[in-house]
Write a protein that holds these residues in place. Structure first.
Motif, PDB file in Angstrom:
ATOM      1  N   ILE A   1       0.642   8.706  -3.753  1.00 57.18           N
ATOM      2  CA  ILE A   1      -0.345   7.691  -4.113  1.00 57.18           C
ATOM      3  C   ILE A   1       0.331   6.487  -4.760  1.00 57.18           C
ATOM      4  O   ILE A   1       0.036   5.328  -4.427  1.00 57.18           O
ATOM      5  CB  ILE A   1      -1.390   8.295  -5.078  1.00 57.18           C
ATOM      6  CG1 ILE A   1      -2.229   9.341  -4.344  1.00 57.18           C
ATOM      7  CG2 ILE A   1      -2.288   7.213  -5.668  1.00 57.18           C
ATOM      8  CD1 ILE A   1      -3.033   8.797  -3.185  1.00 57.18           C
TER       9      ILE A   1
ATOM     10  N   ALA B   1       0.464   2.696  -3.186  1.00 59.03           N
ATOM     11  CA  ALA B   1      -0.110   1.571  -3.930  1.00 59.03           C
ATOM     12  C   ALA B   1       0.920   0.470  -4.137  1.00 59.03           C
ATOM     13  O   ALA B   1       0.613  -0.720  -3.981  1.00 59.03           O
ATOM     14  CB  ALA B   1      -0.647   2.060  -5.274  1.00 59.03           C
TER      15      ALA B   1
ATOM     16  N   ALA C   1       0.563  -3.313  -2.583  1.00 55.47           N
ATOM     17  CA  ALA C   1       0.546  -4.499  -3.432  1.00 55.47           C
ATOM     18  C   ALA C   1       1.622  -5.496  -3.006  1.00 55.47           C
ATOM     19  O   ALA C   1       1.364  -6.706  -2.905  1.00 55.47           O
ATOM     20  CB  ALA C   1       0.737  -4.100  -4.894  1.00 55.47           C
TER      21      ALA C   1
ATOM     22  N   LEU D   1      -4.534  -6.195  -5.799  1.00 55.52           N
ATOM     23  CA  LEU D   1      -5.101  -4.883  -6.105  1.00 55.52           C
ATOM     24  C   LEU D   1      -5.851  -4.327  -4.902  1.00 55.52           C
ATOM     25  O   LEU D   1      -5.773  -3.132  -4.606  1.00 55.52           O
ATOM     26  CB  LEU D   1      -6.027  -5.000  -7.310  1.00 55.52           C
ATOM     27  CG  LEU D   1      -6.639  -3.692  -7.822  1.00 55.52           C
ATOM     28  CD1 LEU D   1      -5.560  -2.714  -8.255  1.00 55.52           C
ATOM     29  CD2 LEU D   1      -7.593  -3.970  -8.974  1.00 55.52           C
TER      30      LEU D   1
ATOM     31  N   ALA E   1      -3.289  -2.945  -2.615  1.00 51.07           N
ATOM     32  CA  ALA E   1      -2.767  -1.658  -3.085  1.00 51.07           C
ATOM     33  C   ALA E   1      -3.719  -0.523  -2.746  1.00 51.07           C
ATOM     34  O   ALA E   1      -3.307   0.527  -2.246  1.00 51.07           O
ATOM     35  CB  ALA E   1      -2.518  -1.725  -4.592  1.00 51.07           C
ATOM     36  N   LEU E   2      -5.017  -0.740  -2.993  1.00 51.78           N
ATOM     37  CA  LEU E   2      -5.979   0.326  -2.731  1.00 51.78           C
ATOM     38  C   LEU E   2      -6.198   0.558  -1.240  1.00 51.78           C
ATOM     39  O   LEU E   2      -6.481   1.672  -0.808  1.00 51.78           O
ATOM     40  CB  LEU E   2      -7.299   0.012  -3.422  1.00 51.78           C
ATOM     41  CG  LEU E   2      -7.442   0.559  -4.855  1.00 51.78           C
ATOM     42  CD1 LEU E   2      -7.407   2.077  -4.844  1.00 51.78           C
ATOM     43  CD2 LEU E   2      -6.357   0.023  -5.774  1.00 51.78           C
TER      44      LEU E   2
ATOM     45  N   VAL F   1      -3.449   2.860  -0.307  1.00 45.22           N
ATOM     46  CA  VAL F   1      -3.740   4.211  -0.787  1.00 45.22           C
ATOM     47  C   VAL F   1      -4.728   4.899   0.145  1.00 45.22           C
ATOM     48  O   VAL F   1      -4.573   6.077   0.487  1.00 45.22           O
ATOM     49  CB  VAL F   1      -4.288   4.152  -2.226  1.00 45.22           C
ATOM     50  CG1 VAL F   1      -4.865   5.501  -2.635  1.00 45.22           C
ATOM     51  CG2 VAL F   1      -3.193   3.739  -3.196  1.00 45.22           C
TER      52      VAL F   1
END
Length: 445
Positions: A171, A175, A179, A356, A359-360, A363
């Motif tokens: 994870i 991430a 990013a 952000l 990044a998610l 993930v």
């Protein structure tokens, strides 16, 4: 909803409590069904939230670790009545299912060796394979929107399945990659018009960002989370089952991005291989039980905690199981309230942090690979009586099932359940019930 204000209309606390109790009792069908239920009740029927507000809250909850539907209910209750509204909404979403799964865990512990019960659980576990496959397909369609996302999913699958890389490390790496990838693509840093408009949408007074409120809320909920954790470790020692559960599920609460399916493979492997709380096929039993109860699917962890406490606490099995379930429930869901009460006032700012979002997104793509590993791991342990492991090139290890131990009945039930769910679009609860009855009939015959 009328155009006078985009804020929620005044709602009495008693009425809100009644409605969220109804949502908690009817929240079957996983996060998709639960979110749809809340949308129908809160937006369409009660008109307490308008569509942009609901979607705004949902987008924020999707960024958080933990069960997004439970956190959405907490967020909605918080919008209506502040912290007490969020508490009652979140608790009513979780507690009915928690009570049911704890009772089912006790029944399993007491009667799991009875042939009829064994047959029911046999059919249930086989059908759950189809449920996991359906989840993998749905998440893949939503998450794998391009070549980079697909590559991330494959890398994550290889890392967890063949290299035994810990789930939290996967994870974090995903991430970080997302990013950086987002940051170095200039087109991705453009702020969209809808984000500007969302930032200007009025919010209830108590939800406005406040440094003093942030510090106070953070201190309170960190204490609620970590003081009991420190007490258990100091009183019982890190190796005691209750302290180990508190530490383990606290870590899970911080890294469970992507929903329950994303973390279940890691939890199952740790609970079986490291802690000895479960036998290999028992996680599937718990997953099947959790699928038939209201509330978030992550409540399967309560089943894990119950069995661990019942078997390793040294107490009476029922008392130890109840204590283990309570410990697991506390350390799994207290962090969810922390994320909402601390972070929600800053949700507008978070929506404009484009890196952000990148990044998610990464993930979420990696989660697809983790769920694929879950499907493989569960499938091997349900369909084969013996599964070994062999060293491949370098650090790679691969599972090696003994094909002579293939259970053809389990395979038939799993295939039938997959056809019912994926092709016939049958109701999931009905499929699980029929599969359990088929397993019972075969066992008794």
């Amino acid at each position: 909803m009328d155009q006078m204000s985009s804020q929620p209309q005044p709602v009495s606390f008693a009425e809100a409590t009644s409605v969220f109790a109804k949502i908690g009792l009817l929240s079957f069908g996983g996060p998709a069904g639960q979110i749809a239920l809340m949308h129908r009740i809160l937006v369409e029927e009660k008109r307490w939230l308008d569509e942009p507000r609901f979607l705004h809250a949902l987008n924020y909850c999707m960024l958080l670790p933990g069960p997004e539907a439970m956190q959405l209910a907490t967020y909605a209750g918080w919008l209506l009545h502040g912290v007490r509204g969020g508490l009652i909404a979140g608790l009513l979403f979780v507690l009915p299912g928690a009570v049911v799964i704890t009772a089912l865990s006790a029944v399993y512990l007491a009667f799991g060796g009875v042939p009829l019960v064994q047959g029911l659980l046999f059919g249930l576990k086989a059908a759950v394979l189809a449920v996991v496959l359906e989840a993998l397909i749905k998440v893949s369609r939503r998450a794998l929107t391009g070549r980079v996302a697909a590559i991330l999913a494959v890398v994550a699958f290889v890392a967890i399945a063949f290299l035994k890389v810990p789930f939290p490390a996967i994870i974090f790496a995903a991430a970080l990659f997302g990013a950086l990838w987002h940051y170095f693509r200039p087109a991705a840093r453009t702020v969209r018009l809808e984000d500007e408009q969302a930032a200007a949408t009025p919010m209830p007074e108590w939800t406005r960002p406040s440094p003093a409120r942030f510090a106070r809320t953070l201190a309170v909920w960190v204490a609620i989370w970590f003081l009991p954790l420190a007490f258990l470790v100091a009183w019982l020692g890190r190796d005691h089952v209750f302290a180990a559960e508190a530490l383990f599920f606290s870590k899970m609460a911080a890294v469970t991005f992507g929903g329950a399916y994303a973390v279940l493979a890691y939890v199952a492997q740790q609970a079986v291989d490291v802690y000895g709380w479960l036998k290999p096929d028992e996680m599937l039993t718990g997953l099947g039980l959790a699928e038939t109860t209201p509330g978030p699917l992550i409540l399967v962890l309560v089943y894990v905690g119950f069995l661990g406490g019942a078997r390793l606490s040294g107490l009476d099995p029922l008392l130890g199981g109840l204590a283990g379930a309570a410990v697991t429930l506390w350390f799994t869901f207290v962090p969810c309230f922390l994320w909402i009460f601390v972070g929600a006032p800053y949700v507008e700012t978070l929506r404009r942090v484009r890196w952000l979002s990148g990044a998610l997104s990464a993930v979420t793509a990696a989660v697809v690979g983790v769920i694929a590993n879950l499907a493989v791991w569960f499938g091997l342990h349900v369909l084969f009586g013996t599964v070994g492991e062999a060293r491949a090139a370098g650090p790679f290890t691969v599972p090696v099932p003994d094909f002579a131990t293939l259970d053809w009945v389990a395979l038939a039930i799993a295939v039938a359940a997959a056809v019912a769910l994926l092709w016939l679009k049958a109701n999931m609860i009905a499929v699980l019930v029929f599969a359990a009855l088929a397993g019972a009939a075969w066992t008794m015959a």
